[in-house]
Design a protein around this motif. Structure first.
Motif, PDB file in Angstrom:
ATOM      1  N   SER A   1       0.810  -1.211   0.000  1.00 18.78           N
ATOM      2  CA  SER A   1       0.000   0.000   0.000  1.00 18.78           C
ATOM      3  C   SER A   1       0.846   1.265   0.000  1.00 18.78           C
ATOM      4  CB  SER A   1      -0.933   0.017   1.222  1.00 18.78           C
ATOM      5  OG  SER A   1      -0.192   0.052   2.424  1.00 18.78           O
TER       6      SER A   1
ATOM      7  N   ASP B   1      -3.919   2.047  -2.883  1.00 14.72           N
ATOM      8  CA  ASP B   1      -3.269   3.368  -2.934  1.00 14.72           C
ATOM      9  C   ASP B   1      -1.887   3.317  -3.565  1.00 14.72           C
ATOM     10  OD1 ASP B   1      -5.462   4.615  -1.446  1.00 14.72           O
ATOM     11  OD2 ASP B   1      -4.665   3.519   0.279  1.00 14.72           O
TER      12      ASP B   1
ATOM     13  N   ASN C   1      -8.071   1.944  -5.358  1.00 17.19           N
ATOM     14  CA  ASN C   1      -7.486   3.285  -5.421  1.00 17.19           C
ATOM     15  C   ASN C   1      -6.046   3.281  -5.942  1.00 17.19           C
ATOM     16  OD1 ASN C   1      -7.811   6.081  -5.091  1.00 17.19           O
ATOM     17  ND2 ASN C   1      -6.717   6.039  -3.140  1.00 17.19           N
TER      18      ASN C   1
END
Length: 445
Positions: free
Chosen positions: A178, A202, A234
């Motif tokens: 991440s 992310d 994301n």
């Protein structure tokens, strides 16, 4: 069916985050001057962290050059905001992995830059950058390809030019990556293979199509390969190949292993340059099922919703759902293109093993695509099967596409179009050899 994809990993942690011991790599001799090769120092920190029962291996501010690194269970590799972990040149710095899967087939291959093998509770995170120094590998690849293409089929050339992936999770459970920028991979960027309950969130993944004369080579962003319960959220991805590819093995070897990819959620991602946004295939021998893609955007991508059925790859691909896409200036909005299928048994390209026609031919079915808006597209929809390998049970609804060329469907069984609008100067829809078609052009009340 997909609820496990999003479950928290904290229950698997040995200790709470604020209780974990920190292993600063500089305390083990690492120097962030971009010149010093820090492989041994960083690996010492990783090994000591594992021996202590887990903790955080910290890469502080600086540029740390290294060869292949190996993470074990309960280790968290964390990169500070201004930290960069950079791969060095030379295959000698990437020890060969025996019998690892590459593009769907098991073979010996250089280790990745960051490796987690047979491990659990791995975390790689932070605000820093992991850089594969792909420019060491790309130009030699293109030079070799120019020679090999004269005698070797294009689909096989990757196997003739070994180079490291950026991150490999092989038989890893309950783990995550991440926050990081991942860039300049020599080959695939993040390869999740034979793994379960993995979260990728992310991430900013960038491998240049062409930048300052540098062109990446086969640098998929994320490859989900014979794995289950995978959650991707994301992420911004711009690469020379597929942004996300969902796979499960290739030909006779993939059929032998026979492990599917299943229960995959991809949401809130943005796809820029790339051959595909979310691509299913081409390696499908173990089967692929229960893939849910939602709330994604694409700009400049060649085929954001892409299916890559290929003769010889085998497998059943089913229960694929795309929902709520926004696209601008893409090539083909929805692309399904099967290469010629002639009914013959298939001779495996690499291992030269005969695979019966039925086992070798991939079967795509139960695909739903809804709530898609696309402007300034090249082609609206290209959904083309073959006489001996029809796509089955395809539903498209609430789709609005502006494109130079319209939608074409061929060799599809059970096709439902509800409120699908194609704005083009030419023919909006063409149907060839489509069985059991329902086309409702108006709004659904």
């Amino acid at each position: 069916m997909l609820t496990s994809c999003g479950k928290s990993l904290t229950s698997h942690a040995v200790k709470k985050q604020d209780e974990l011991q920190i292993f600063d790599v500089t305390k083990f001799g690492a120097v962030g001057d971009s010149v010093t090769v820090n492989t041994k120092a960083i690996q010492r920190a990783l090994d000591e962290c594992y021996k202590a029962g887990g903790g955080i291996v910290l890469i502080p501010k600086g540029v740390y050059s290294s060869g292949a690194l190996f993470l074990k269970s309960n280790v968290h590799l964390k990169l500070d905001k201004e930290a960069k972990l950079r791969a060095v040149a030379g295959l000698e710095n990437f020890p060969e992995l025996k019998n690892t899967r590459i593009a769907g087939i098991h073979m010996n291959w250089p280790s990745a830059f960051i490796n987690a093998l047979n491990a659990n509770n791995i975390k790689i995170s932070g605000e820093g950058t992991i850089d594969g120094s792909g420019y060491y590998w790309w130009e030699p690849y293109w030079q070799k390809r120019a020679v090999l293409v004269k005698t070797v089929p294009g689909d096989l050339i990757d196997w003739h030019v070994p180079r490291p992936r950026l991150i490999l999770f092989d038989k890893v459970t309950d783990s995550e990556i991440s926050g990081l920028r991942l860039q300049n991979s020599g080959f695939w960027t993040v390869h999740i293979c034979y793994s379960q309950n993995i979260q990728l969130t992310d991430l900013n993944i960038f491998n240049p199509v062409l930048e300052d004369g540098k062109k990446a080579a086969s640098t998929d962003g994320i490859d989900v390969d014979s794995s289950r319960d995978i959650f991707i959220r994301n992420c911004i991805i711009s690469v020379d190949d597929d942004c996300i590819a969902v796979k499960s093995g290739r030909g006779s070897d993939g059929l032998r292993v026979n492990i599917p990819t299943e229960n995959v959620v991809i949401e809130d991602c943005t796809f820029l340059e790339g051959h595909g946004g979310v691509s299913i295939g081409t390696e499908t021998a173990g089967g692929i099922k229960n893939v849910f893609v939602r709330n994604c955007k694409a700009m400049g991508n060649k085929a954001p919703i892409k299916f890559k059925p290929r003769p010889g790859r085998g497998g059943v691909i089913e229960n694929i759902t795309h929902e709520n896409w926004e696209m601008e200036k893409v090539g083909t909005v929805i692309d399904y293109a099967l290469r010629e299928v002639n009914g013959d048994d298939y001779i495996d390209e690499w291992q030269k093993i005969k695979v019966p026609f039925v086992a070798a031919t991939p079967r795509y079915r139960n695909i739903t695509i809804r709530q898609v808006k696309a402007s300034q597209s090249g082609k609206a929809i290209s959904f083309l099967g073959w006489p001996l390998a029809h796509a089955e049970n395809i539903i498209m609804e609430n789709i609005s596409i502006e494109a130079k060329n319209g939608a074409r469907f061929q060799y599809v069984d059970n096709l439902v179009l509800k409120n699908v609008e194609v704005k083009t100067a030419g023919q909006s829809f063409e149907f060839l050899e489509v069985q059991n078609k329902i086309h409702i052009p108006g709004p659904i009340k």
